[in-house]
Scaffold this motif. Structure first.
Motif, mmCIF file in Angstrom:
data_model
loop_
_atom_site.group_PDB
_atom_site.id
_atom_site.type_symbol
_atom_site.label_atom_id
_atom_site.label_comp_id
_atom_site.label_asym_id
_atom_site.label_seq_id
_atom_site.Cartn_x
_atom_site.Cartn_y
_atom_site.Cartn_z
ATOM 1 N N CYS A 189 47.016 14.677 -26.537
ATOM 2 C CA CYS A 189 45.698 14.144 -26.897
ATOM 3 C C CYS A 189 44.672 14.618 -25.881
ATOM 4 C CB CYS A 189 45.732 12.619 -26.953
ATOM 5 S SG CYS A 189 46.131 11.850 -25.369
ATOM 6 N N LEU A 190 43.422 14.387 -26.221
ATOM 7 C CA LEU A 190 42.320 14.687 -25.322
ATOM 8 C C LEU A 190 41.600 13.384 -25.004
ATOM 9 C CD1 LEU A 190 40.518 16.831 -23.906
ATOM 10 C CD2 LEU A 190 39.162 16.931 -26.020
ATOM 11 N N VAL A 191 41.432 13.095 -23.721
ATOM 12 C CA VAL A 191 40.649 11.951 -23.270
ATOM 13 C C VAL A 191 39.289 12.495 -22.841
ATOM 14 C CG1 VAL A 191 40.493 10.027 -21.647
ATOM 15 C CG2 VAL A 191 42.738 10.760 -22.512
ATOM 16 N N VAL A 241 45.000 15.606 -21.729
ATOM 17 C CA VAL A 241 43.989 16.361 -20.981
ATOM 18 C C VAL A 241 42.692 15.561 -20.919
ATOM 19 C CG1 VAL A 241 42.617 18.496 -20.938
ATOM 20 C CG2 VAL A 241 45.019 18.545 -21.689
ATOM 21 N N LEU A 242 42.006 15.616 -19.775
ATOM 22 C CA LEU A 242 40.725 14.946 -19.611
ATOM 23 C C LEU A 242 39.582 15.961 -19.639
ATOM 24 C CD1 LEU A 242 39.156 12.262 -18.885
ATOM 25 C CD2 LEU A 242 39.268 13.059 -16.506
ATOM 26 N N ALA A 243 38.539 15.628 -20.394
ATOM 27 C CA ALA A 243 37.276 16.364 -20.347
ATOM 28 C C ALA A 243 36.167 15.366 -20.060
ATOM 29 C CB ALA A 243 37.015 17.084 -21.666
ATOM 30 N N TRP A 244 35.023 15.854 -19.540
ATOM 31 C CA TRP A 244 33.896 14.943 -19.292
ATOM 32 C C TRP A 244 32.700 15.404 -20.114
ATOM 33 C CZ3 TRP A 244 35.721 10.830 -17.153
ATOM 34 C CH2 TRP A 244 34.829 9.751 -16.954
ATOM 35 N N ASN A 245 32.143 14.476 -20.874
ATOM 36 C CA ASN A 245 31.109 14.775 -21.876
ATOM 37 C C ASN A 245 30.013 13.709 -21.769
ATOM 38 O OD1 ASN A 245 31.058 14.210 -25.441
ATOM 39 N ND2 ASN A 245 29.759 15.615 -24.302
ATOM 40 N N PRO A 246 29.093 13.854 -20.800
ATOM 41 C CA PRO A 246 28.103 12.797 -20.552
ATOM 42 C C PRO A 246 27.230 12.511 -21.762
ATOM 43 C CG PRO A 246 27.485 14.840 -19.446
ATOM 44 C CD PRO A 246 28.871 15.035 -19.943
ATOM 45 N N ASP A 283 42.522 24.052 -14.861
ATOM 46 C CA ASP A 283 43.601 24.766 -15.558
ATOM 47 C C ASP A 283 43.059 25.432 -16.820
ATOM 48 O OD1 ASP A 283 46.736 25.031 -15.980
ATOM 49 O OD2 ASP A 283 45.857 24.445 -17.909
ATOM 50 N N GLN A 284 43.208 26.749 -16.916
ATOM 51 C CA GLN A 284 42.586 27.497 -18.006
ATOM 52 C C GLN A 284 43.138 27.121 -19.370
ATOM 53 O OE1 GLN A 284 39.845 29.690 -17.707
ATOM 54 N NE2 GLN A 284 39.870 28.572 -15.761
ATOM 55 N N GLY A 285 44.450 26.891 -19.431
ATOM 56 C CA GLY A 285 45.049 26.514 -20.704
ATOM 57 C C GLY A 285 44.532 25.176 -21.202
ATOM 58 N N ALA A 286 44.519 24.201 -20.309
ATOM 59 C CA ALA A 286 44.031 22.870 -20.669
ATOM 60 C C ALA A 286 42.543 22.919 -21.012
ATOM 61 C CB ALA A 286 44.277 21.891 -19.523
ATOM 62 N N ALA A 287 41.784 23.704 -20.231
ATOM 63 C CA ALA A 287 40.348 23.808 -20.475
ATOM 64 C C ALA A 287 40.069 24.437 -21.832
ATOM 65 C CB ALA A 287 39.685 24.620 -19.363
ATOM 66 N N VAL A 317 38.851 21.690 -29.067
ATOM 67 C CA VAL A 317 38.822 20.400 -29.758
ATOM 68 C C VAL A 317 37.404 19.842 -29.815
ATOM 69 C CG1 VAL A 317 39.552 17.976 -29.604
ATOM 70 C CG2 VAL A 317 41.223 19.811 -29.255
ATOM 71 N N LEU A 318 36.679 19.917 -28.702
ATOM 72 C CA LEU A 318 35.332 19.359 -28.683
ATOM 73 C C LEU A 318 34.369 20.170 -29.547
ATOM 74 C CD1 LEU A 318 35.084 18.206 -24.974
ATOM 75 C CD2 LEU A 318 35.039 16.765 -27.015
ATOM 76 N N ARG A 319 34.573 21.467 -29.631
ATOM 77 C CA ARG A 319 33.752 22.259 -30.549
ATOM 78 C C ARG A 319 34.020 21.852 -31.996
ATOM 79 N NH1 ARG A 319 30.821 26.565 -28.852
ATOM 80 N NH2 ARG A 319 31.093 27.266 -26.676
ATOM 81 N N GLU A 320 35.262 21.492 -32.303
ATOM 82 C CA GLU A 320 35.584 21.027 -33.653
ATOM 83 C C GLU A 320 34.967 19.660 -33.926
ATOM 84 O OE1 GLU A 320 39.867 23.420 -33.838
ATOM 85 O OE2 GLU A 320 39.824 21.255 -33.462
ATOM 86 N N VAL A 321 35.054 18.761 -32.953
ATOM 87 C CA VAL A 321 34.484 17.424 -33.126
ATOM 88 C C VAL A 321 32.966 17.502 -33.310
ATOM 89 C CG1 VAL A 321 34.019 15.228 -31.946
ATOM 90 C CG2 VAL A 321 36.327 16.217 -31.896
ATOM 91 N N TYR A 322 32.318 18.357 -32.530
ATOM 92 C CA TYR A 322 30.864 18.456 -32.563
ATOM 93 C C TYR A 322 30.362 19.592 -33.455
ATOM 94 C CZ TYR A 322 30.738 15.124 -28.691
ATOM 95 O OH TYR A 322 30.870 13.997 -27.904
#
Length: 444
Positions: free
Chosen positions: A117-119, A148-153, A178-182, A188-193
């Motif tokens: 999952c992505l947090v 994996v964690l991403a930050w999306n203010p 980490d390039q793979g995780a990034a 995923v975020l491009r798909e969500v948005y």
């Protein structure tokens, strides 16, 4: 298959994000530890006022795409993408942000993450927080590195939250080293948005610390601009100049612009004041406190506007509030909101009551919150009711209905025709020609 989304924390940010994402077609599960709040949301009852949001909430519920829960187990099992929308209030007695709620949410969620999952953090946090939370998730999640964690203010403006969520002016994502995780998180975020990106919304990819700095930097700049024109108002009062004309002249300079250059009572709410203070505190921890010492003066200018408003009202009453009646129009920190957190309007009203004035307040939306925050104040059911018998009327929140008030109508209910315009929202000549003594911050 579309990603299923959870939203952890259903306050102002979380409830808005959940309803808007459901309206875009996602299956969304909102989670909060406050059972009463969850019950209200599940019934389509928005616990706060935000224009246009309640219809989106109800539409999501009726479609079945939006649900709410108090169960972390259910959320962890349901979600492919978990949005952290938990509050970060100012610590009591300190400038620093209180991260207890964010840390608890991450700890409780991470321990239940048993599939990839992505947090995604959306909360406003001090720089360095995301890196620490990423390590916490890696330690606690049964799925290990596949969480994996991403930050999306977030960049929501109260009163425009639906527009800012569905049609943002930019999307910022902070990704792990980490390039793979990034790469996975960005995909995923491009798909969500995707709907926003299809409209041409800029998509800014950064690292964790840069993404964490974007929101607080934007708020610090905005607060500085507001306090700058209010500092000029102080100078204008001393020089018998008109700050509204000064602001107009400055606005034609492309380097400056006119947005948020409106002089008045200053800023409040749940973001700007606490965010600039937390920013100063974090800079001190990083050993670069001198870089942000100007924000201390920004904060102090803002507080001085409230003091000056009280002084102006007292001057109109001959130097004392004792035995005098004051009508206050506005309690929310801004129009189109019921938020009274750090509200300049409510602060001024309470200060005047503390100095002996009989104060009656009216606000179109914030009455319940104002009564909870300041139960000792009196409250009227309309602007005319708040002004009845008043020796001075204060306009402290620039609701459109206050801007449109007829001076003659108000004159029929007051004891004396004195008005102090805390937002420079009224036409001075119109009020003066109707027999009112008109005063405003930064004007002759």
């Amino acid at each position: 298959m579309a990603h299923r989304l959870t939203v952890i924390g259903t306050g102002y940010l979380g409830a808005t994000h959940a309803a808007c994402m459901a309206d875009l077609g996602f299956e969304v599960l909102g989670l909060d530890v406050d059972a009463e709040r969850i019950a209200r949301l599940a019934a389509g009852d928005l616990p706060f006022y935000e224009p246009g949001l309640e219809p989106l909430l109800r539409r999501g519920l009726e479609s079945g795409r939006l649900r709410f829960t108090t169960s972390y187990d259910e959320a962890a099992e349901f979600g492919d993408v978990h949005f952290l929308c938990v509050g970060t209030p100012q610590k009591a007695g300190e400038y620093a942000a209180d991260l207890a709620y964010v840390e608890e949410a991450v700890t409780r969620l991470a321990a239940r993450l048993r599939r990839p999952c992505l947090v995604v953090g959306k909360s406003t946090v001090p720089v360095g927080t995301a890196d620490r939370l990423a390590r916490r998730i890696a330690e606690l999640a049964p799925v290990g590195g596949d969480a994996v964690l991403a930050w999306n203010p977030e960049f929501l403006r109260e009163g425009f939250a639906c527009k800012d969520t569905l049609h943002p002016d930019r999307i910022v994502v902070g990704l792990p080293a980490d390039q793979g995780a990034a790469g996975h998180a960005e995909k995923v975020l491009r798909e969500v948005y995707a709907p926003m990106l299809a409209e041409g919304t800029p998509f800014v990819v950064a690292d964790y610390p840069t993404s964490e700095l974007v929101k607080v930097s934007a708020n610090a700049f905005l607060a500085t601009k507001i306090s700058f024109i209010n500092a000029m108002a102080e100078v204008c009062e001393a020089a018998h100049a008109d700050v509204t004309k000064l602001s107009e002249a400055l606005s034609y300079d492309d380097r400056i612009g006119g947005r948020f250059l409106g002089p008045g009572l200053g800023f409040g709410g749940g973001c700007l004041p606490k965010d600039i203070r937390a920013f100063m505190a974090r800079a001190g921890e990083l050993g670069v406190d001198q870089a942000l010492t100007f924000l201390r003066e920004v904060d102090e200018i803002n507080i001085r506007r409230r003091i000056r408003m009280v002084d102006l009202a007292r001057e109109l009453l001959g130097g004392s509030f004792i035995g005098r009646t004051v009508g206050v129009l506005g309690a929310a920190f801004k129009p189109d909101s019921d938020d009274v957190r750090d509200s300049p309007a409510l602060d001024v009203a309470a200060t005047i009551r503390g100095q002996g004035g009989r104060v009656t307040v009216f606000d179109p939306r914030a009455m319940d919150n104002a009564r909870r925050a300041q139960p000792a104040l009196a409250y009227g059911e309309s602007a005319l009711a708040a002004a009845r018998g008043a020796h001075v009327v204060l306009l402290l929140t620039e609701w459109s209905e206050f801007r449109r008030m007829d001076p003659a109508d108000l004159a029929e209910v007051v004891a004396e025709r004195n008005i102090v315009d805390g937002r420079n929202a009224l036409d001075p000549e119109r009020w003066r020609s109707a027999g009112w003594t008109y005063r405003a911050l930064g004007r002759p």
